[in-house]
Write an enzyme that holds these catalytic residues in place. Structure first.
Site, PDB file in Angstrom:
ATOM      1  N   HIS A 407      17.554  35.681  30.635  1.00 54.45           N
ATOM      2  CA  HIS A 407      16.897  34.507  30.069  1.00 54.45           C
ATOM      3  C   HIS A 407      17.786  33.831  29.019  1.00 54.45           C
ATOM      4  O   HIS A 407      18.053  32.626  29.101  1.00 54.45           O
ATOM      5  CB  HIS A 407      15.566  34.937  29.441  1.00 54.45           C
ATOM      6  CG  HIS A 407      14.770  33.825  28.846  1.00 54.45           C
ATOM      7  ND1 HIS A 407      13.679  33.272  29.471  1.00 54.45           N
ATOM      8  CD2 HIS A 407      14.894  33.157  27.664  1.00 54.45           C
ATOM      9  CE1 HIS A 407      13.170  32.303  28.708  1.00 54.45           C
ATOM     10  NE2 HIS A 407      13.890  32.230  27.608  1.00 54.45           N
ATOM     11  N   GLU A 408      18.238  34.605  28.046  1.00 52.68           N
ATOM     12  CA  GLU A 408      19.024  34.035  26.948  1.00 52.68           C
ATOM     13  C   GLU A 408      20.387  33.535  27.428  1.00 52.68           C
ATOM     14  O   GLU A 408      20.913  32.551  26.904  1.00 52.68           O
ATOM     15  CB  GLU A 408      19.194  35.048  25.810  1.00 52.68           C
ATOM     16  CG  GLU A 408      17.890  35.498  25.158  1.00 52.68           C
ATOM     17  CD  GLU A 408      17.058  34.343  24.594  1.00 52.68           C
ATOM     18  OE1 GLU A 408      17.599  33.234  24.391  1.00 52.68           O
ATOM     19  OE2 GLU A 408      15.850  34.545  24.362  1.00 52.68           O
ATOM     20  N   HIS A 411      19.998  30.013  28.640  1.00 53.79           N
ATOM     21  CA  HIS A 411      20.128  29.069  27.525  1.00 53.79           C
ATOM     22  C   HIS A 411      21.594  28.939  27.102  1.00 53.79           C
ATOM     23  O   HIS A 411      22.091  27.842  26.837  1.00 53.79           O
ATOM     24  CB  HIS A 411      19.308  29.547  26.327  1.00 53.79           C
ATOM     25  CG  HIS A 411      17.833  29.439  26.499  1.00 53.79           C
ATOM     26  ND1 HIS A 411      17.200  28.278  26.878  1.00 53.79           N
ATOM     27  CD2 HIS A 411      16.838  30.357  26.319  1.00 53.79           C
ATOM     28  CE1 HIS A 411      15.892  28.471  26.927  1.00 53.79           C
ATOM     29  NE2 HIS A 411      15.652  29.731  26.602  1.00 53.79           N
TER      30      HIS A 411
END
Length: 618
Positions: A407-408, A411
């Site tokens: 997820h990170e 980003h």
């Protein structure tokens, strides 16, 4: 529990060594951020800080003069760009240094200093947009067309001009600025109540011990396989919210009243329009989400029926909605194992993406392990102008940690591609699309893990995780979005929102989304009183739209291959060079249509089909 039992068999000294978090000097360098990529040392930071302090007076050279010439406008924007670049670096260096040890007074002081300075710089540069608006449009476009530097700012100027009908006179803007702290009171009061003043009751845990309920323990308890414990914690958790329902409804409605005041002052037709217009998001996007989801609630109803059957319950209650159907499946992952898994899972995104992902992994862009004094949780730093983004983790070897990494890094790569490919005014991206890259990575990881599951139980547990992800990120957030829309519209029509009305609306929506298989407890009707997102001004719908967009993009990548990958990379590179709805549209996803929403619906139905088939084979 097994770990605690094991520790008790050790000496007191060994217990202390095991339980205490390590200090940073005990962690290998390769698992720690290298903040020297921003500043070689604190002295370099101090030099930039002093330069930024002096920049406050530099702005005064241009105030009131931007309409005089293209040269004056250009020089002001060049100053603003230099300030923004140094501020981005100085702020992130101080913030991330602080987060590595919250007890370190030096970095706390640096963070406080740069935060204060950022506010002063914002105030010093506040004249820029109003002065640009005061330049006659014909004259402004003449400046732009005759200067290569100003041409870069074309979309920036277009956006400022687009907002002209909602930009007020200098005196009116000052009044609204003076009123803004008052509008923050409901959210701040709710935050203090929910995080500091609230008193949760004590309940018995499964072993008969007294446990004081907290926010964290509430969420942990909902995953407990002990149903009586889940129910005790669930009902206890809601007690203070029910007890203070009148106060909380006053805060809830007070927040909406502030939004109505602002919307009317800025000449918008509604609070929703006032929230969506700055990012140029059509109201039809919001309406399309709610309408299409409401027409396709069957997968949620199927999921409720399946949960009820597998858990062998006479009644399914809200406190049963998060407990796993497959408690025997547990697996540990080291960070290095997780890196390799994430790389393999994201290979559908192409060689360039994987190359940049490996660069992040190999060059200390990630701070991995939990250490003494380190900030909890996980985040991506976002764009740092002139450098690369960073990711903070607190690794505990769980499957959730693997998903957090994917997820990170979504980003992280989004920020990396944006900063590398966009000039200063567009080197960031809208919140409307912020969760697309992150949820896309998670979805690819889930697909990969399901495909490579080593047992039927593991595969079913991963499918369940996927279904829970759709439930919480897509359907639940749409439920919140519908609640928020309806509540605002009721107040805009002059209706009062009493606690009873809020409970009725909230309970009916929860029942509608979960279907008749769910028995809705009275407590659940009070969830409006505890959800902080209702104070975020039409924020939650973007979780659902981002999730839908990511699923649609994955399908295109799987079907079309390289052309879809190229479009996706262009999406990551676009930043704010276009309006977010257009950036997504260029990638092949039109959020004004039902198709992306239906992609999630179809995915959930397919997952349910697969899970039901596997359960029937047992």
């Amino acid at each position: 529990m097994g770990t605690i039992t094991f520790l008790w068999s050790q000496s007191a000294k060994a217990q202390k060594e095991t339980l205490e978090l390590p200090t940073r000097d005990k962690i290998e360098a390769k698992y720690k951020w290298n903040l020297a990529d921003i500043y070689a040392d604190d002295n370099q930071w101090e030099k930039d800080f002093k330069w930024l302090e002096n920049a406050i007076t530099e702005y005064k050279k241009y105030e009131g003069k931007l309409s005089q010439s293209a040269k004056m406008l250009k020089e002001c924007l060049e100053l603003d760009e230099k300030v923004g670049t140094k501020l981005s670096q100085a702020y992130n260096y101080a913030s991330m240094s602080k987060d590595l040890d919250l007890t370190n007074a030096t970095y706390q002081d640096m963070y406080d200093k740069i935060s204060t300075l950022a506010s002063k710089l914002s105030a010093a540069s506040a004249f820029i947009k109003p002065e640009i608006l005061s330049i006659p449009e014909e004259k402004l476009w003449e400046y732009v067309n005759n200067d290569s530097y100003l041409k870069i700012y074309k979309h920036y100027f277009e956006n400022i001009l687009r907002m002209k009908p909602h930009t007020l006179s200098k005196n009116e803007e000052e009044l609204l600025a003076l009123a803004s702290p008052l509008e923050e009171v409901p959210y701040n009061a709710f935050g203090y109540f929910s995080n500091a003043d609230i008193q949760f009751p004590i309940v018995k845990d499964p072993e008969g011990n007294d446990v004081q309920i907290s926010h964290g323990r509430y969420y942990a308890a909902l995953e407990s396989t002990n149903r009586d414990y889940r129910e005790r914690v669930y009902k206890g958790y809601y007690k203070p919210f029910i007890e203070y329902k009148n106060t909380l409804s006053a805060l809830f409605t007070g927040n909406i009243k502030g939004l109505i005041f602002n919307a009317k002052a800025r000449k918008y037709n509604s609070t929703r329009e006032a929230s969506l217009t700055p990012n140029n998001i059509p109201l039809s996007v919001y309406d399309n989400l709610i309408t299409t989801v409401n027409q396709n609630l069957e997968p949620m109803h199927r999921w409720a029926i399946l949960k009820k059957r597998v858990l062998k319950l006479d009644e399914l209650h809200p406190y049963d909605s998060y407990v796993t159907l497959f408690p025997s499946v547990q697996k540990k992952y080291s960070f290095d194992e997780a890196k390799n898994i994430v790389i393999e899972a994201l290979k559908p995104l192409g060689e360039d993406y994987i190359k940049n992902l490996k660069t992040a992994f190999d060059n200390r862009w990630i701070d991995v392990y939990e250490t003494k004094g380190k900030r909890s949780g996980a985040y991506s730093s976002g764009t740092i102008i002139g450098v690369h983004p960073y990711v903070l983790l607190n690794w505990n070897n769980t499957l959730d940690d693997v998903f957090t990494l994917a997820h990170e890094m979504g980003h992280n790569m989004h920020s990396y591609y944006t900063e590398k490919n966009q000039p200063y005014p567009y080197a960031d991206y809208s919140i409307f699309i912020a969760e697309v890259a992150s949820t896309l990575n998670e979805a690819l990881l889930l697909d990969y893990l399901i495909e490579h599951a080593k047992s039927k139980e593991e595969k079913m547990a991963l499918i369940e995780k996927n279904l829970n992800s759709i439930t919480t990120t897509f359907y639940r957030q749409t439920n919140f979005a519908e609640m928020e829309k309806t509540a605002n519209e009721m107040m805009e029509k002059g209706e009062s929102l009493t606690p009873d009305k809020l409970c009725k609306l909230n309970g009916e929506l929860y029942q509608k989304y979960w279907g008749l298989a769910m028995t809705v407890d009275e407590e659940e009707s009070y969830s409006w009183a505890r959800i902080p997102h209702y104070y975020y001004n039409f924020y939650v719908y973007q979780y659902a739209t981002s999730y839908a967009a990511s699923q649609a993009l994955i399908e295109k990548i799987k079907i079309e291959g390289k052309p879809a990958i190229e479009k996706y990379l262009s999406f990551l590179k676009a930043g704010n060079s276009k309006y977010p709805i257009d950036v997504l549209n260029d990638a092949g996803v039109d959020m004004r249509t039902p198709e992306p929403i239906l992609a999630v619906v179809h995915k959930m139905n397919n997952l349910l089909n697969e899970l039901e088939q596997l359960l029937n084979e047992k």
